[in-house]
Write a protein that holds these residues in place. Structure first.
Motif, mmCIF file in Angstrom:
data_model
loop_
_atom_site.group_PDB
_atom_site.id
_atom_site.type_symbol
_atom_site.label_atom_id
_atom_site.label_comp_id
_atom_site.label_asym_id
_atom_site.label_seq_id
_atom_site.Cartn_x
_atom_site.Cartn_y
_atom_site.Cartn_z
ATOM 1 N N LEU A 3 0.792 -1.253 -0.041
ATOM 2 C CA LEU A 3 0.036 0.129 -0.058
ATOM 3 C C LEU A 3 0.938 1.259 -0.208
ATOM 4 C CD1 LEU A 3 -2.687 -0.750 2.897
ATOM 5 C CD2 LEU A 3 -2.850 -1.196 0.082
ATOM 6 N N ARG A 4 0.339 2.199 -0.670
ATOM 7 C CA ARG A 4 0.882 3.512 -0.699
ATOM 8 C C ARG A 4 0.005 4.522 -0.383
ATOM 9 N NH1 ARG A 4 2.021 8.021 -4.154
ATOM 10 N NH2 ARG A 4 0.848 7.158 -5.693
ATOM 11 N N PHE A 5 0.256 5.279 0.955
ATOM 12 C CA PHE A 5 -0.671 6.331 1.565
ATOM 13 C C PHE A 5 -0.921 7.421 0.255
ATOM 14 C CE2 PHE A 5 -2.838 9.047 4.365
ATOM 15 C CZ PHE A 5 -2.193 10.313 4.288
ATOM 16 N N LEU A 6 -2.149 7.883 -0.053
ATOM 17 C CA LEU A 6 -2.159 8.988 -0.983
ATOM 18 C C LEU A 6 -2.666 10.139 -0.374
ATOM 19 C CD1 LEU A 6 -4.023 6.996 -3.677
ATOM 20 C CD2 LEU A 6 -1.623 7.584 -3.533
ATOM 21 N N GLY A 7 -3.730 9.930 0.607
ATOM 22 C CA GLY A 7 -4.017 11.121 1.334
ATOM 23 C C GLY A 7 -5.170 10.839 2.433
ATOM 24 N N SER A 8 -5.799 11.919 3.160
ATOM 25 C CA SER A 8 -6.609 11.816 4.045
ATOM 26 C C SER A 8 -7.427 13.089 4.169
ATOM 27 C CB SER A 8 -6.197 11.555 5.457
ATOM 28 O OG SER A 8 -7.234 11.277 6.281
ATOM 29 N N THR A 9 -8.715 13.005 4.682
ATOM 30 C CA THR A 9 -9.413 14.465 4.905
ATOM 31 C C THR A 9 -9.723 14.535 6.185
ATOM 32 O OG1 THR A 9 -11.542 13.248 4.311
ATOM 33 C CG2 THR A 9 -10.344 14.413 2.228
ATOM 34 N N SER A 10 -9.157 13.828 7.162
ATOM 35 C CA SER A 10 -9.300 13.948 8.364
ATOM 36 C C SER A 10 -8.109 14.394 9.214
ATOM 37 C CB SER A 10 -9.940 12.666 8.881
ATOM 38 O OG SER A 10 -8.849 11.691 8.831
ATOM 39 N N ASP A 11 -8.222 14.944 10.165
ATOM 40 C CA ASP A 11 -7.081 15.473 11.102
ATOM 41 C C ASP A 11 -6.523 14.235 12.022
ATOM 42 O OD1 ASP A 11 -7.508 18.194 10.211
ATOM 43 O OD2 ASP A 11 -8.782 18.447 11.801
ATOM 44 N N GLY A 12 -5.297 14.255 12.124
ATOM 45 C CA GLY A 12 -4.376 13.351 12.855
ATOM 46 C C GLY A 12 -4.323 11.746 12.359
ATOM 47 N N ALA A 14 -6.601 9.806 11.233
ATOM 48 C CA ALA A 14 -7.787 8.785 11.236
ATOM 49 C C ALA A 14 -8.571 8.713 9.800
ATOM 50 C CB ALA A 14 -8.843 9.302 11.930
ATOM 51 N N CYS A 15 -9.670 8.100 9.837
ATOM 52 C CA CYS A 15 -10.228 7.695 8.586
ATOM 53 C C CYS A 15 -11.146 8.998 8.141
ATOM 54 C CB CYS A 15 -11.230 6.349 8.596
ATOM 55 S SG CYS A 15 -12.564 6.504 9.732
ATOM 56 N N PRO A 16 -11.543 9.254 7.124
ATOM 57 C CA PRO A 16 -11.136 8.350 5.753
ATOM 58 C C PRO A 16 -9.924 8.718 5.214
ATOM 59 C CG PRO A 16 -12.545 10.324 5.324
ATOM 60 C CD PRO A 16 -12.241 10.511 6.745
ATOM 61 N N THR A 17 -9.377 7.635 4.603
ATOM 62 C CA THR A 17 -8.030 7.794 4.154
ATOM 63 C C THR A 17 -7.986 6.858 2.793
ATOM 64 O OG1 THR A 17 -7.128 7.853 6.142
ATOM 65 C CG2 THR A 17 -5.747 7.188 4.495
ATOM 66 N N LEU A 18 -7.158 7.306 1.933
ATOM 67 C CA LEU A 18 -7.158 6.570 0.484
ATOM 68 C C LEU A 18 -5.903 6.019 0.298
ATOM 69 C CD1 LEU A 18 -8.575 6.043 -2.116
ATOM 70 C CD2 LEU A 18 -7.843 7.932 -3.081
ATOM 71 N N TYR A 19 -5.728 4.989 0.011
ATOM 72 C CA TYR A 19 -4.345 4.199 -0.347
ATOM 73 C C TYR A 19 -4.304 3.518 -1.764
ATOM 74 C CZ TYR A 19 -3.886 3.803 4.864
ATOM 75 O OH TYR A 19 -4.134 4.091 5.921
ATOM 76 N N GLU A 20 -3.255 3.548 -2.568
ATOM 77 C CA GLU A 20 -2.960 2.839 -3.646
ATOM 78 C C GLU A 20 -2.330 1.541 -3.638
ATOM 79 O OE1 GLU A 20 -1.648 4.090 -8.183
ATOM 80 O OE2 GLU A 20 -0.401 4.911 -6.729
ATOM 81 N N THR A 21 -2.606 0.453 -4.119
ATOM 82 C CA THR A 21 -1.819 -0.919 -4.496
ATOM 83 C C THR A 21 -0.923 -0.827 -5.185
ATOM 84 O OG1 THR A 21 -3.484 -1.999 -5.433
ATOM 85 C CG2 THR A 21 -4.102 -1.534 -3.276
ATOM 86 N N ASP A 22 0.049 -1.840 -5.263
ATOM 87 C CA ASP A 22 0.780 -2.196 -6.225
ATOM 88 C C ASP A 22 0.194 -3.118 -7.369
ATOM 89 O OD1 ASP A 22 0.914 -4.468 -4.746
ATOM 90 O OD2 ASP A 22 2.743 -4.877 -4.855
ATOM 91 N N GLU A 57 -14.432 14.549 -1.176
ATOM 92 C CA GLU A 57 -13.317 15.100 -1.213
ATOM 93 C C GLU A 57 -12.062 14.501 -1.278
ATOM 94 O OE1 GLU A 57 -15.450 15.778 1.311
ATOM 95 O OE2 GLU A 57 -16.645 17.429 -0.040
ATOM 96 N N LEU A 58 -12.329 13.024 -0.806
ATOM 97 C CA LEU A 58 -10.984 12.238 -0.657
ATOM 98 C C LEU A 58 -10.534 11.742 -2.138
ATOM 99 C CD1 LEU A 58 -9.199 10.610 1.442
ATOM 100 C CD2 LEU A 58 -11.110 8.634 1.141
ATOM 101 N N LEU A 59 -11.435 11.669 -2.870
ATOM 102 C CA LEU A 59 -11.196 11.459 -4.467
ATOM 103 C C LEU A 59 -10.085 12.206 -4.831
ATOM 104 C CD1 LEU A 59 -14.547 9.767 -5.561
ATOM 105 C CD2 LEU A 59 -12.562 8.489 -4.604
#
Length: 69
Positions: A3-12, A14-22, A57-59
């Motif tokens: 997994l590669r972390f792409l970003g989050s719309t939350s503080d700290g 926590a969720c929601p978060t988006l990851y990309e896979t290989d 917004e997460l997208l």
């Protein structure tokens, strides 16, 4: 799967978060969908599949062509 972390719309972080896979896919972390009416509207649900709700917004982190996967 890596997994590669792409970003989050939350503080700290926590969720929601988006990851990309290989594997050319995405993994989303969000609130589990538990509303019976919403679940009844889902189609072709296979064993082992689950559903999470994320804000639009997460997208923004899923920009085509910027990944190394």
């Amino acid at each position: 799967m890596k997994l590669r972390f792409l970003g989050s719309t939350s503080d700290g972080g926590a969720c929601p978060t988006l990851y990309e896979t290989d594997r050319g896919t995405f993994v989303v972390q969000g609130d589990e969908v538990t509303d019976p009416e919403a679940l009844a509207e889902l189609r072709n649900v296979l064993p082992g599949e689950s559903f999470v709700e994320i804000p639009k917004e997460l997208l923004r982190f899923a920009t085509p062509g910027e990944s190394g996967a």
